[in-house]
Each structure stands twice: as C-alpha cells, then as structure tokens.
Write a protein that holds these residues in place. Structure first.
Motif, PDB file in Angstrom:
ATOM      1  N   PRO A  62       0.580  -1.102   0.107  1.00  0.00           N
ATOM      2  CA  PRO A  62      -0.034   0.019   0.054  1.00  0.00           C
ATOM      3  C   PRO A  62       0.909   1.284  -0.159  1.00  0.00           C
ATOM      4  N   HIS A  63       2.156   1.342   0.202  1.00  0.00           N
ATOM      5  CA  HIS A  63       2.927   2.527   0.228  1.00  0.00           C
ATOM      6  C   HIS A  63       3.451   2.778  -1.190  1.00  0.00           C
ATOM      7  N   ARG A  64       3.074   1.915  -2.187  1.00  0.00           N
ATOM      8  CA  ARG A  64       3.271   2.282  -3.470  1.00  0.00           C
ATOM      9  C   ARG A  64       3.152   3.638  -3.709  1.00  0.00           C
ATOM     10  N   LEU A  65       4.254   4.295  -4.465  1.00  0.00           N
ATOM     11  CA  LEU A  65       3.516   5.709  -5.170  1.00  0.00           C
ATOM     12  C   LEU A  65       2.994   5.223  -6.246  1.00  0.00           C
ATOM     13  N   THR A  66       1.495   6.113  -6.429  1.00  0.00           N
ATOM     14  CA  THR A  66       0.734   5.796  -7.513  1.00  0.00           C
ATOM     15  C   THR A  66       0.353   7.225  -8.212  1.00  0.00           C
ATOM     16  N   VAL A  67       0.719   8.278  -7.763  1.00  0.00           N
ATOM     17  CA  VAL A  67       0.316   9.569  -8.267  1.00  0.00           C
ATOM     18  C   VAL A  67       1.756  10.469  -8.248  1.00  0.00           C
ATOM     19  N   PRO A  68       2.164  11.256  -8.956  1.00  0.00           N
ATOM     20  CA  PRO A  68       3.202  12.278  -8.879  1.00  0.00           C
ATOM     21  C   PRO A  68       2.936  13.251  -7.807  1.00  0.00           C
ATOM     22  N   LEU A  69       3.804  13.545  -6.989  1.00  0.00           N
ATOM     23  CA  LEU A  69       3.732  14.549  -5.805  1.00  0.00           C
ATOM     24  C   LEU A  69       4.697  15.619  -5.873  1.00  0.00           C
ATOM     25  N   VAL A  70       4.251  16.765  -5.637  1.00  0.00           N
ATOM     26  CA  VAL A  70       4.964  17.815  -5.454  1.00  0.00           C
ATOM     27  C   VAL A  70       5.187  18.460  -4.192  1.00  0.00           C
ATOM     28  N   ARG A  71       6.102  19.128  -3.731  1.00  0.00           N
ATOM     29  CA  ARG A  71       6.446  19.466  -2.273  1.00  0.00           C
ATOM     30  C   ARG A  71       5.575  20.729  -2.044  1.00  0.00           C
ATOM     31  N   SER A  96      -0.781  16.435 -11.431  1.00  0.00           N
ATOM     32  CA  SER A  96      -0.666  15.731 -12.668  1.00  0.00           C
ATOM     33  C   SER A  96       0.610  15.600 -13.101  1.00  0.00           C
ATOM     34  N   TRP A  97       0.561  14.472 -13.951  1.00  0.00           N
ATOM     35  CA  TRP A  97       1.959  14.157 -14.818  1.00  0.00           C
ATOM     36  C   TRP A  97       2.677  15.349 -15.185  1.00  0.00           C
ATOM     37  N   ASP A  98       1.602  16.047 -15.909  1.00  0.00           N
ATOM     38  CA  ASP A  98       1.976  17.460 -16.855  1.00  0.00           C
ATOM     39  C   ASP A  98       2.633  18.254 -15.844  1.00  0.00           C
ATOM     40  N   GLU A  99       2.195  18.626 -14.769  1.00  0.00           N
ATOM     41  CA  GLU A  99       2.622  19.611 -13.830  1.00  0.00           C
ATOM     42  C   GLU A  99       3.904  19.078 -13.428  1.00  0.00           C
ATOM     43  N   ALA A 100       3.998  17.869 -12.801  1.00  0.00           N
ATOM     44  CA  ALA A 100       4.816  17.302 -11.962  1.00  0.00           C
ATOM     45  C   ALA A 100       6.245  17.396 -13.080  1.00  0.00           C
ATOM     46  N   LEU A 101       6.356  16.942 -14.387  1.00  0.00           N
ATOM     47  CA  LEU A 101       7.310  16.892 -15.172  1.00  0.00           C
ATOM     48  C   LEU A 101       7.701  18.143 -15.528  1.00  0.00           C
ATOM     49  N   LEU A 495       9.990   5.626 -19.874  1.00  0.00           N
ATOM     50  CA  LEU A 495       8.912   6.752 -20.377  1.00  0.00           C
ATOM     51  C   LEU A 495       9.246   7.954 -19.707  1.00  0.00           C
ATOM     52  N   ILE A 496       9.292   8.120 -18.105  1.00  0.00           N
ATOM     53  CA  ILE A 496       9.564   9.036 -17.361  1.00  0.00           C
ATOM     54  C   ILE A 496      10.718   9.757 -17.785  1.00  0.00           C
ATOM     55  N   LEU A 497      11.854   8.847 -17.919  1.00  0.00           N
ATOM     56  CA  LEU A 497      13.184   9.447 -18.656  1.00  0.00           C
ATOM     57  C   LEU A 497      12.951  10.248 -20.096  1.00  0.00           C
ATOM     58  N   GLN A 498      12.232   9.754 -20.846  1.00  0.00           N
ATOM     59  CA  GLN A 498      12.121  10.144 -22.074  1.00  0.00           C
ATOM     60  C   GLN A 498      11.425  11.522 -21.940  1.00  0.00           C
ATOM     61  N   ALA A 499      10.353  11.616 -21.145  1.00  0.00           N
ATOM     62  CA  ALA A 499       9.732  12.693 -20.940  1.00  0.00           C
ATOM     63  C   ALA A 499      10.545  13.984 -20.091  1.00  0.00           C
ATOM     64  N   MET A 500      11.477  13.574 -19.160  1.00  0.00           N
ATOM     65  CA  MET A 500      12.393  14.332 -18.708  1.00  0.00           C
ATOM     66  C   MET A 500      13.115  15.261 -19.545  1.00  0.00           C
ATOM     67  N   ALA A 501      13.677  14.209 -20.530  1.00  0.00           N
ATOM     68  CA  ALA A 501      14.745  14.670 -21.497  1.00  0.00           C
ATOM     69  C   ALA A 501      14.307  15.521 -22.543  1.00  0.00           C
ATOM     70  N   GLN A 502      13.029  15.282 -22.791  1.00  0.00           N
ATOM     71  CA  GLN A 502      12.272  16.370 -23.790  1.00  0.00           C
ATOM     72  C   GLN A 502      11.806  17.664 -22.987  1.00  0.00           C
ATOM     73  N   GLY A 503      11.650  17.532 -21.439  1.00  0.00           N
ATOM     74  CA  GLY A 503      11.716  18.992 -20.721  1.00  0.00           C
ATOM     75  C   GLY A 503      13.092  19.540 -20.555  1.00  0.00           C
ATOM     76  N   LEU A 504      13.997  18.775 -20.740  1.00  0.00           N
ATOM     77  CA  LEU A 504      15.312  19.380 -20.704  1.00  0.00           C
ATOM     78  C   LEU A 504      15.701  20.016 -22.128  1.00  0.00           C
TER      79      LEU A 504
END
Ligand code: SF4
Length: 703
Positions: A62-71, A96-101, A495-504
C-alpha cells in the motif's frame, strides 16, 4: 478443503535482488503475483534463495507511489526528520503528470542555464535495466551537459573495478561463479555469499562436496566457514598484510608460474622486491593468522591445478580497497591462475544490475563500455551518436556530489531508484546535502528517506512491471519480462526518462525499449553480437559477445588482457591503515553489511511480508563476551555512537563476530547505521570505508 487460487498466467523473468541473477517465473492472477518459482537459468538451474522466492509482494504494498507528488510550499526540508509514508500529505500534494514533469524538468533546466552544467548531478540505479541506465547517463551527459552521473557501484566495487582496469584492463569477472565446480582450490575473501549471494554459495558448497578445497578469509567467521578447509579469521583492516605474506611465500618458495609471468605480465620484479619484507612470520602478529597457516594456504592456492578467487565488499570498502584488490590480482598473475576454466578473479557483484549499469556508462569518468570521457576519440564517437557536444572533464562521484552540494556547488539533482539518505556514509551529512539542494527530483516506487527531501516525486515502476535487460555478476545478459501493470498512474521508468529529457530540450522519441537497447549496442562493442531480437529469443547470453552466430565468452583473458600492451600489470602495495582507528572514546570497530532476508536500504524487502517477518528488527551482532562485559542480554537494546551520529538497536550474540567489533546491517531506516559510518574515501576508487570505523557501544537506549 482449501481452495487454491490458480494463476491465470506465468511470466519468465529474473530475480530483482542480487548479482547472481537467478532465473524465475512469476505466477500471476489479476495483476497480482501469487508466487514465484525458480527457473532453469544458467546461473541458478532452478534454485532460488529466500529473497528471490518470497521477496515479491513489495510490488503490491500500500505504500507504493501511485501519483506524482509536489512538495507543499509550506513544507520545509528537514534533513533529520522522518516521515511516516501514510502521512505524506503533510509534505506533498498530488499533481498531474504534466505539472510534475514540467516542474521537475524546468527546475533542473533553470539551474543548468543560470549556474552552469556542473551545478547539476544525477544518481541512477543498479536496480534498473541496462536500457534505463543507458538513458539516464545519456540524459545527464547531453541534457545536464556534464558527467556528474554515478550510482551505487561507487559504494560497492568501485575500488575493485579501478584495480582490475589498471591491472588487467577490464572491470568485469574473468570466470562465472559456477566455474567453482571446475576449480581445485577456491578462496573466498571479504565476502559472505551465504547471506549476500546465496545461490552462488550453494554452488561453492556443491563444489566442496565434489572435492574442491575451500578457504574462507574474513574478519567475521561466517556460515560458509563450516565448509572450508581453512578459515582465516584475520584482524579487520589487515588484508594487505595477509595477502602480501601469501605472495611472499609463493615468491620465496618458487611457486610462481615463470612462463605466465614472462609471456603475459609486466612489473613482476617490483612486486617481488616489495613482498620481500612481508614474511608470514613478520605479518602473523599484524593479521592474527599464524605463519604456518599462511604458508599452507599460499602453497595450496599456487600449486592447485586451477584456483579461483571470489571477493566481496570486505575487500573493496576500505580506504585501501584498491590496494586489497591489487593484491588479489597479483596473486592470480604470479601463479598463472587466470585465463582458464576454474581459475580467475570474481568480484561478486552486489545488485542485480550493477555490472550492467556500469557497462552502460552510469559512472562519471566513463561512457558506455568503459570508454573514458577524457579520451578525445571516444568523445567524438559519442558526440556523433548523440548529436551534442560533450564535456571533456570527468564528473563527480557519489560522495563528492554530496560534498559539492553542501558547499553550494551542486544545486539540483535527479535521483532514480537510489536512496543516498540511507546508503551513503555519514548519512546525516548526506541528508543535509540533499536538504540543501535548490531542486531535487526523485523517481522511485516508494517514498524513501531520500524522496522525503524531494521537490518533485515521480512514481515509477517496480521490477515486475517492465521489460528490460539485466547483466549479472557473470556478465550474463538476461531478459526481465513485464508481468504486471504499474499501479495507479505510476509509469515505466524509460517513459519518465524520455519525458524528462524532452523537458530538458532533448529530442528523444524512442518507440520502445528495444530501440533503446539497439542504440546502446551501437556504442558498446561488448554487445555487438547480441541483438535485441537474439536476447528475446535466447533470454540469456553472456558478454563479451562479438559475434551474432556464436555464444558469448564465459571465460575471458585466455590469451591476452585487454590492456594497451595485452599484458597484465603487477602493482605492489604497502599497508595503509584504516582512516579512523578505535581509541579510548570509541573502542569498537563497526563493520556494516547485509542480511540474508533484507536487501540494501530495505525499501523492497522490508515491504515483503515473509521477509519482514523473518527479520523484523534492526540488530547489532556482538561477541558474547563483549555482551557480557557490557551487561547486555541478547535481545536487549544497545546504543552505538560514532563521531558522526548514534543509533539504538537490538543486540544479537554472535561468536563469529570478533571481540571488539560490532556488525550491523544497513537496511533499517529506524536505525540507519550509515549515520555512524566514515565517509573517508579510497583515493583511487573513491569508495567510502564502510567496513571500518570507530564506535562506542552502550547498554540501553531508545528504539
Ligand atoms: Fe535472487 Fe540472488 Fe537469491 Fe538468486 S541468490 S534468488 S538472484 S537474491
């Protein structure tokens, strides 16, 4: 009767824990793993240890992270605070993924553009696949535009790899573990395979039963000693004294292999001169092993038809870790015990993919396949492949990054699947460094002690939720296959890495993980003959694999070493003491390590029900005489203090731990022993001295 739940499908994969790389089958129903079974892989032939068999249900925790989190803006980064994962809302909000990425990548881009590329750093993971490691180092090198990329290899075998590259031109093992069956003599030194590489230990025990002579050398007497012909329980920190004395015997009794030395090595005369001063009689009082035993073991190693050395972090995690490994290499070279089946050098790799992550370039001084970033030719090749100019200076290593963060030089980090708040030496210092960052992005499956200090947390996929290649300690490349869908909004790491790379600002458009693998293969000669299609077909192929139509090379260095001259090199060493010795205030030696049931920082195994029930609490192992002196019963609480911190744990009586020492596994967050360890580094491998620092032990304390 009991109604058994039947799986509706099975998926062939590999174990996500240690470097042995056991093949297994997941039995799955309704996106849940019901149970795990050993499969007939080259490394295990159906065997599994307790971690592989029972350590799977963390994926459903149950501790699995299932949504992006922002501080939250009002949540300060408190380096020393602990956070109950169930109360994450106090620190983070869902995004949302968009906001977090966007937040994650723009924060890193801002630091790069205002403070320069070297103000950023990234830690990848030895638990991810080769493709993920490749993408991560490519993202740092081309997106951050520096080589500040590293991973936990720095904390386990960096010194072994440094010595191996220097001595024989390759950091990988020369022979697979299962060659112990072909060896007449096996030396296991500074390793506890029963606990850390259990299926490898089972092959060693089988070999002993077939007549192989086993010597176990370690300051702690471990279970494998029961199967050993001789157990050398040498004084902690005296590896070089013991090994130089063995070499002295081999030289002075004429047991060297002169033909091998002449044809395949350089530097023997210097080594010979250096070991002259290290007679067993002179070294016996230093290392605590009598001269007769040193002579006996040295003769047995040198004269056996085939002798093999396997070692672990007892060798590598010292300020003289590189020197320790240099001695092992010299032993093999002077006796010609390398380059044939049943011989050679085998640093037992810890994590399931630490070999592959290193091969894929997750290290600050090397591109994939150990091509140096300072080599203009190598740089030109990668600039052409990646289409981006590359820095010509090596990056910072794990501990150096933390120091640079505290000095304000590294301001932003991206950490994928590593937990430096638990795994780095002097963990309080590491936590302060992480908390001081302007921007920290953590990609993980749980809210780890590191993720708690992040600005953005990206929910990733667990091992059974993705497909990728993994390289075990034998250089065996195996396919891990997806058995589950990631929970909630969690995504596959690539897929997260690809999105982060695009963001960079990078133009990454990989269609699938196979395309990533094929790009990686283009720049890694070791994989030249191993296509993604072949890996799908065969499931497990050893590298180096230069030829599409031939098996890879399980035993290497048969006629030359991959050094510029083709020869192995002797590197003489002298005794360098540990950085921090016991004294009146801190009279005990602290040795850290692992346990059979738990894995590293515990984030997976402590969330696996069976494993957690077997070993639920943090323990410190002490000799019964020390416990008696301290007035502590086994099971009572003790507090350990060093100059850097203190923790309380339950005492365990263990007469295999020498008097004056205390052994503690580093996998318990509530008693994070790395708060006490010493960050002093081996000058060559930059590995911290996890195996030796001074502590005091006190009865009682608060757990
Ligand atoms: Fe997994 Fe290692 Fe155990 Fe094999 S020996 S099952 S790879 S932890």
């Amino acid at each position: 009767g009991v109604a058994l739940v039947q799986a509706d499908r099975t998926v062939d994969s590999v174990c996500p824990y240690c470097g042995v790389g056991c093949a297994l089958t997941y039995h799955v129903k309704d996106n849940r793993i019901l149970h795990v079974e050993g499969r007939d892989g080259p490394a295990n032939q159906g065997r599994l240890c307790v971690k592989g068999r029972y350590g799977f249900d963390y994926a459903h925790h149950p501790h699995r992270l299932t949504v992006p989190l922002v501080r939250r803006e009002d949540a300060p980064k408190q380096a020393h605070a602990t956070l109950d994962p169930a109360r994450w809302q106090e620190v983070f909000r869902e995004a949302s993924w968009d906001e977090a990425l966007t937040l994650a990548s723009s924060g890193l881009r801002r630091i790069r553009d205002t403070q320069g590329p070297r103000a950023l750093a990234g830690f990848g993971s030895a638990k991810g696949s080769n493709e993920e490691a490749y993408l991560f180092q490519k993202l740092v090198r081309t997106g951050f535009r520096s080589h500040n990329v590293d991973h936990c290899t720095r904390l386990c075998h960096a010194s072994s790899v440094a010595a191996l590259l220097e001595g024989i031109g390759s950091g990988a093992v020369s022979n697979p573990v299962r060659d112990v069956a072909l060896a007449e003599f096996v030396l296991v030194i500074g390793a506890n395979p029963t606990v850390n590489h259990p299926v490898a230990a089972s092959w060693i025990k089988n070999a002993v039963r077939q007549g192989t002579t086993l010597v176990v050398a370690d300051p702690r007497r471990t279970e494998l000693s029961r199967h050993a012909w001789r157990t050398l329980q040498f004084r902690a920190d005296t590896d070089v004294a013991l090994l130089n004395a063995m070499m002295h015997v081999i030289v002075h009794e004429g047991l060297v292999d002169p033909a091998f030395i002449a044809a395949r090595t350089v530097g023997y005369e210097d080594l010979k001169a250096n070991v002259a001063a290290y007679s067993p009689e002179a070294m016996a009082p230093v290392c605590g092993i009598d001269a007769g035993t040193i002579r006996e073991v040295a003769r047995a190693y040198a004269t056996a038809r085939a002798s093999m050395i396997l070692w672990g972090m007892g060798i590598s995690q010292h300020v003289h870790g590189t020197d320790n490994a240099r001695c092992l290499i010299a032993l093999a070279l002077m006796t010609g015990q390398i380059g044939r089946p049943g011989t050679g050098l085998h640093p037992l790799r810890g994590q399931n993919n630490v070999q592959g992550a290193s091969d894929a370039g997750l290290i600050p001084m090397m591109f994939p396949d150990y091509q140096r970033v300072t080599d203009a030719q190598a740089r030109a090749k990668f600039e052409q492949l990646w289409g981006v100019p590359l820095d010509d200076r090596p990056g910072l290593t794990v501990v150096e990054v933390m120091d640079a963060a505290l000095r304000g030089e590294v301001r932003g980090m991206y950490i994928l699947g590593e937990n430096p708040a638990m795994s780095d030496p002097d963990a309080n210092h590491a936590r302060e460094a992480l908390a001081s960052l302007e921007h920290l992005v953590v990609q993980d499956i749980f809210l780890t002690e590191t993720a708690v200090l992040a600005d953005v947390v990206l929910p990733a996929s667990a091992f059974p939720e993705k497909t990728g290649s993994f390289t075990n300690t034998d250089r065996l490349v195996q396919l891990g296959r997806q058995a589950l869908q990631p929970p909630g909004q969690a995504r596959q790491d690539w897929l997260i890495l690809q999105a982060m790379a695009q963001g960079l600002g990078l133009q990454w458009h990989y269609a699938d993980i196979g395309e990533v693998y094929e790009e990686m293969r283009q720049c890694m000669p070791s994989l030249a003959g191993l296509s993604w299609a072949r890996l799908q077909r065969e499931g497990a192929v050893v590298h180096p694999c230069p030829d599409e139509d031939a098996p890879g090379e399980a035993v290497v260095f048969t006629d030359h070493f991959p050094t510029p001259t083709g020869r192995g090199r002797f590197v003489p060493v002298d005794i360098v003491p540990a950085h921090e010795r016991p004294d009146a205030d801190y009279p005990f030696v602290l040795i850290t390590g692992r346990q059979l049931e738990h894995w590293h920082t515990g984030s997976m195994t402590r969330r696996s029900a069976v494993l957690d029930q077997l070993e639920p609490d943090p323990v410190a192992s002490l000799h019964p005489l020390d416990l008696e002196r301290l007035g502590v019963q086994p099971g009572g609480v003790v507090t350990l203090r060093s100059r850097r911190g203190e923790v309380a744990l339950y005492a365990r009586a263990d007469d295999g731990t020498p008097p004056g020492a205390v052994f503690v596994p580093f996998c318990y967050a509530e008693a994070a022993i790395n708060k006490l360890t010493n960050p002093a580094l081996d000058p060559v491998g930059k590995i911290p001295e996890f195996k030796y620092c001074a502590v005091s032990v006190h009865a009682g304390g608060a757990l």
